[in-house]
Design an enzyme around this catalytic site. Structure first.
Site, PDB file in Angstrom:
ATOM      1  N   HIS A 165      -0.606  -4.736  -4.950  1.00  0.00           N
ATOM      2  CA  HIS A 165      -1.619  -5.501  -5.165  1.00  0.00           C
ATOM      3  C   HIS A 165      -2.133  -5.142  -6.416  1.00  0.00           C
ATOM      4  O   HIS A 165      -3.394  -4.999  -6.595  1.00  0.00           O
ATOM      5  CB  HIS A 165      -2.556  -5.513  -4.094  1.00  0.00           C
ATOM      6  CG  HIS A 165      -1.810  -6.130  -2.587  1.00  0.00           C
ATOM      7  ND1 HIS A 165      -2.173  -7.636  -2.487  1.00  0.00           N
ATOM      8  CD2 HIS A 165      -1.376  -5.809  -1.529  1.00  0.00           C
ATOM      9  CE1 HIS A 165      -1.666  -8.082  -1.172  1.00  0.00           C
ATOM     10  NE2 HIS A 165      -1.103  -6.774  -0.969  1.00  0.00           N
ATOM     11  N   TYR A 200      -2.959   3.787   1.522  1.00  0.00           N
ATOM     12  CA  TYR A 200      -3.857   3.538   0.675  1.00  0.00           C
ATOM     13  C   TYR A 200      -4.626   4.657   0.075  1.00  0.00           C
ATOM     14  O   TYR A 200      -5.001   4.748  -1.201  1.00  0.00           O
ATOM     15  CB  TYR A 200      -4.975   2.662   1.243  1.00  0.00           C
ATOM     16  CG  TYR A 200      -4.501   1.284   1.539  1.00  0.00           C
ATOM     17  CD1 TYR A 200      -3.087   1.030   1.910  1.00  0.00           C
ATOM     18  CD2 TYR A 200      -5.451   0.160   1.555  1.00  0.00           C
ATOM     19  CE1 TYR A 200      -2.626  -0.284   2.465  1.00  0.00           C
ATOM     20  CE2 TYR A 200      -5.000  -1.146   2.026  1.00  0.00           C
ATOM     21  CZ  TYR A 200      -3.743  -1.347   2.350  1.00  0.00           C
ATOM     22  OH  TYR A 200      -3.196  -2.588   2.623  1.00  0.00           O
TER      23      TYR A 200
HETATM   24  C1  HEM Z   1       2.546  -0.301   6.368  1.00  0.00           C
HETATM   25  C2  HEM Z   1       2.088  -1.416   5.616  1.00  0.00           C
HETATM   26  C3  HEM Z   1       1.509  -1.688   4.359  1.00  0.00           C
HETATM   27  C4  HEM Z   1       1.443  -0.667   3.359  1.00  0.00           C
HETATM   28  C5  HEM Z   1       2.311   0.476   3.154  1.00  0.00           C
HETATM   29  C6  HEM Z   1       0.731  -1.421   2.271  1.00  0.00           C
HETATM   30  C7  HEM Z   1       0.359  -0.494   1.072  1.00  0.00           C
HETATM   31  C8  HEM Z   1      -0.593  -1.038   0.302  1.00  0.00           C
HETATM   32  C9  HEM Z   1      -1.073  -0.350  -0.914  1.00  0.00           C
HETATM   33  C10 HEM Z   1      -0.626   0.879  -1.420  1.00  0.00           C
HETATM   34  C11 HEM Z   1      -2.103  -0.881  -1.466  1.00  0.00           C
HETATM   35  C12 HEM Z   1      -2.945  -0.254  -2.750  1.00  0.00           C
HETATM   36  C13 HEM Z   1      -4.174   0.556  -2.199  1.00  0.00           C
HETATM   37  C14 HEM Z   1      -4.889   1.040  -3.372  1.00  0.00           C
HETATM   38  O1  HEM Z   1      -4.625   1.660  -4.262  1.00  0.00           O
HETATM   39  O2  HEM Z   1      -6.470   0.865  -3.330  1.00  0.00           O
HETATM   40  C15 HEM Z   1      -2.363  -1.999  -0.725  1.00  0.00           C
HETATM   41  C16 HEM Z   1      -3.377  -3.016  -1.192  1.00  0.00           C
HETATM   42  C17 HEM Z   1      -3.514  -3.916  -0.263  1.00  0.00           C
HETATM   43  N1  HEM Z   1      -2.890  -4.459   0.866  1.00  0.00           N
HETATM   44 FE1  HEM Z   1      -1.463  -3.379   1.907  1.00  0.00          FE
HETATM   45  N2  HEM Z   1       0.112  -2.299   2.649  1.00  0.00           N
HETATM   46  C18 HEM Z   1       0.331  -2.407   3.818  1.00  0.00           C
HETATM   47  C19 HEM Z   1       0.215  -3.665   4.983  1.00  0.00           C
HETATM   48  C20 HEM Z   1      -0.731  -4.724   4.304  1.00  0.00           C
HETATM   49  C21 HEM Z   1      -1.128  -5.790   5.393  1.00  0.00           C
HETATM   50  C22 HEM Z   1      -0.611  -5.901   6.892  1.00  0.00           C
HETATM   51  C23 HEM Z   1      -2.004  -6.531   4.596  1.00  0.00           C
HETATM   52  C24 HEM Z   1      -2.635  -7.695   5.046  1.00  0.00           C
HETATM   53  C25 HEM Z   1      -3.238  -8.043   6.357  1.00  0.00           C
HETATM   54  C26 HEM Z   1      -2.335  -5.596   3.432  1.00  0.00           C
HETATM   55  C27 HEM Z   1      -3.030  -6.251   2.402  1.00  0.00           C
HETATM   56  C28 HEM Z   1      -3.219  -5.393   1.299  1.00  0.00           C
HETATM   57  C29 HEM Z   1      -4.327  -6.153   0.459  1.00  0.00           C
HETATM   58  C30 HEM Z   1      -5.347  -7.427   0.379  1.00  0.00           C
HETATM   59  C31 HEM Z   1      -4.235  -5.063  -0.495  1.00  0.00           C
HETATM   60  C32 HEM Z   1      -5.303  -5.187  -1.843  1.00  0.00           C
HETATM   61  C33 HEM Z   1      -6.722  -4.356  -1.629  1.00  0.00           C
HETATM   62  C34 HEM Z   1      -7.235  -4.385  -3.111  1.00  0.00           C
HETATM   63  O3  HEM Z   1      -7.679  -5.385  -3.737  1.00  0.00           O
HETATM   64  O4  HEM Z   1      -7.723  -3.060  -3.368  1.00  0.00           O
HETATM   65  N3  HEM Z   1      -1.410  -4.845   3.461  1.00  0.00           N
HETATM   66  N4  HEM Z   1      -1.408  -2.112   0.398  1.00  0.00           N
END
Ligand code: HEM
Ligand code: HEM
Ligand code: HEM
Lengths: 193, 363
Positions: free
Chosen positions: B69, B339
């Site tokens: 993201h 995260y």
């Molecule tokens: C094991 C599964 C997942 C992994 C490994 C993963 C990994 C990540 C990582 C590394 C980030 C960046 C975090 C940061 O630097 O602040 C991120 C952001 C995000 N993830 Fe995931 N994610 C997973 C599952 C999900 C699921 C199930 C959802 C939705 C329901 C989701 C929604 C989001 C959203 C909306 C962001 C952006 C948040 C922001 O604007 O800071 N992710 N994810």
């Protein structure tokens, strides 16, 4: 009884020592385990925060206690050089017991995290949210935790050396139960005289 | 002068060596236990570090940006609770009234300068600021189900769907092999592909996907999933050739919409029944489950990443107020862990300008 120099640490000092030894070792293992576990991360961090703050509170009480109580003199088996090293390592242990949880609290503040203890109970931030500050404190938390672990290993190594090889009954000084001074001085202590 | 160390003279040489060995064994044992807990003896198990390494391998490293993201824009607004969920959760966010929120809209994937496209995953992250200083952070996406059940599958999927360096496109054979090996993904993909794709961020729904446990004042647990449903009417994605659309058209349209009027979403809670899976984000609950409208999220102002505190915020979905707890969904702890590594890496890096700049957002 009162005229004799004390050979054991004060009872509250001994209680604090062993309670905190268990807590700090648990804390180091929780910390190191959580940062490499995807499945257990959440519940381990949830314990890590309040346990760390409990250590901070106890460490401050312990520091005040150390300033207020008389320490038993070092055993005669310890040379002046060893005494200096022992005192220095104890000071380092105190510094780390206080610095590590403070850094933990500070880094979560700088990282704009809520500092959740349990339920709705949380602590206020102690630093402003700031990316570089967070990064520095996060790295410092790791480095100092490893330093604490190494210092504890050295501390335990020294105690074991005294217990098993110098045989000056140093553990008695920290024993939770009262230990009477042996009537006849230690053979090791005697050999020095 | 006293020697530095004295040895009990009654100890024989073998006894001395034995005792030294014992000390070495104890210290070495504790150190080995530590190294074992730290995972030094199992370098090939998946950890939060290797998950983020996988993102970096697939997408490259863009210093200062989220590893997933990566492309996004931030916002401010408020949440107006209507009190309807207060019976299910004692969290202050559900008492009637208005609380400030901070958040971020983003596109899935680790490319901060990627060209906006209709089918790219859209996301909404929100930080609810409760009056007593507690926080609720949630990160939601516009997919009705998640394609994988756990982080191991997630990491495999990242690799399987990665563009082939030779063609620049994902290798269909690899994708097929992954889907064939994961029936849950095979079930979820049609739902994901058939979802109606709206014109932009403002008329998209955002699904929390993971189940959580609401705790009432009496401690009664209720399994809950939540979704942000837009009040903005659905408009289909523009039929225009994507190549003619601006690189940032999704973000530009969102900025324009919020400038015209605050954009609103209803926070809809779906109440699980006994037997509904809470540990599998690839499955929806039956349609007849009770739904509760808990209040309205209002996005009042868009801010660029350069100025918003939401850039340097981790929308870890396990940051919850008392009254909301995580479920047994294994994705939650894994997300929190991953995260944290992404956040720690990017906070230590020099920040590069974001694709959507302050000039575009006007703030
Ligand atoms: C094991 C599964 C997942 C992994 C490994 C993963 C990994 C990540 C990582 C590394 C980030 C960046 C975090 C940061 O630097 O602040 C991120 C952001 C995000 N993830 Fe995931 N994610 C997973 C599952 C999900 C699921 C199930 C959802 C939705 C329901 C989701 C929604 C989001 C959203 C909306 C962001 C952006 C948040 C922001 O604007 O800071 N992710 N994810
Ligand atoms: C987390 C681990 C530990 C910490 C932070 C720690 C810290 C300290 C400190 C600061 C002192 C100085 C007295 C005081 O101010 O309380 C001390 C003394 C002592 N510790 Fe530990 N300790 C730890 C573990 C252990 C263990 C595992 C042992 C047993 C092998 C041990 C045995 C002793 C003994 C015998 C003394 C008294 C030394 C003397 O005679 O002056 N400690 N410890
Ligand atoms: C005696 C006190 C403490 C000890 C010995 C300790 C030890 C550790 C260790 C060993 C790690 C893993 C470091 C690494 O390998 O990178 C760690 C990480 C961490 N500690 Fe502590 N800690 C203490 C206090 C605290 C406190 C009071 C807090 C917060 C209130 C805290 C929050 C954290 C966090 C958030 C992480 C990192 C999680 C992540 O990066 O995902 N610690 N700690």
């Amino acid at each position: 009884m009162t005229s004799k120099p004390r050979t054991q640490f004060a009872i509250q000092s001994r209680l604090l020592h062993w309670l905190m030894a268990v807590m700090i070792l648990a804390m180091l293992f929780i910390g190191i385990a959580m940062v490499s576990s995807l499945a257990d991360y959440h519940w381990l961090v949830a314990i890590h925060r309040p346990l760390g703050i409990a250590i901070l509170i106890l460490a401050i009480i312990r520091l005040i206690n150390r300033k207020l109580t008389k320490l038993p003199p070092f055993p005669p088996t310890m040379s002046p050089a060893e005494r200096r090293i022992a005192s220095a390592s104890e000071k380092l242990l105190y510094a780390l017991m206080i610095a590590l949880p403070l850094i933990g609290w500070g880094m979560l503040s700088a990282g704009h995290y809520p500092i959740v203890m349990f339920g709705a109970v949380h602590l206020p931030p102690i630093l402003p949210a700031h990316p570089e500050l967070f990064a520095i404190l996060r790295a410092a938390h790791t480095v100092l935790a490893y330093l604490l672990f190494a210092t504890i290993l050295a501390h335990v190594g020294a105690v074991l050396f005294h217990t098993l090889i110098v045989r000056d009954r140093i553990l008695d000084r920290m024993a939770l139960w009262p230990v009477r001074r042996p009537k006849v001085a230690d053979p090791a202590a005697k050999s020095l005289e | 002068m006293k020697p530095f160390l004295t040895i009990d003279p009654t100890l024989t040489r073998p006894a001395l060596l034995l005792r030294l060995a014992l000390i070495g064994l104890i210290l070495g044992g504790v150190a080995a236990l530590f190294a074992w807990r730290a995972g030094w003896f199992t370098p090939h198990t998946l950890t939060q570090k290797t998950v983020i390494d996988t993102f970096e391998k697939v997408d490259g490293v863009f210093p200062g940006f989220r590893r997933n993201h990566a492309k996004g824009v931030c916002f401010r607004g408020y949440f107006e609770s209507n009190g309807n969920a207060a019976a299910l959760s004692r969290a202050g966010v559900f008492s009637p009234g208005r609380i400030p929120v901070l958040g971020r809209f983003s596109l899935g994937g680790g490319l901060p300068y990627v060209t906006d496209a209709p089918s790219t995953v859209r996301a909404l992250a929100v930080q609810f600021q409760l009056p007593n200083g507690e926080e609720w952070r949630t990160a939601m996406i516009n997919l009705p189900v998640f394609p994988v059940q756990n982080v191991q599958q997630f990491a495999e999927q990242l690799v399987a769907f990665a563009p082939d360096p030779a063609t620049g496109k994902p290798d269909p054979a690899k994708i097929q092999a992954f889907v064939a090996a994961h029936p849950a993904t095979a079930r979820a993909l049609p739902l994901i592909q058939q979802r109606p794709i709206s014109s932009g961020f403002a008329d998209s729904p955002y699904y929390g996907l993971n189940a959580f446990t609401f705790l009432g004042t009496d401690g009664k647990p209720t399994p809950v999933r939540w979704t942000m449903i837009p009040e903005q009417p659905f408009q289909p994605s523009p039929a225009a050739d994507p190549a003619t659309l601006d690189k940032n058209y999704l973000f530009d349209n969102l900025i324009a919409a919020v400038r015209t009027a605050p954009q609103r979403w209803r926070l809809i809670l779906t109440i699980g029944q006994p037997g509904d899976p809470t540990d599998d984000a690839t499955i929806t609950w039956p349609d007849d489950r009770q739904k509760i409208d808990a209040g309205t999220l209002v996005v009042e102002q868009i801010e660029s990443e350069a100025v918003s505190p939401a850039r340097d915020m981790n929308f870890d979905p396990t940051i919850l107020p008392d009254g909301i707890a995580i479920s047994d969904d294994p994705l939650l702890s894994a997300r929190s862990a991953a995260y944290s590594v992404s956040f720690t890496r990017r906070e230590g890096e020099r920040k590069e300008p974001s694709a959507v700049t302050t000039a575009e957002t006007g703030k």
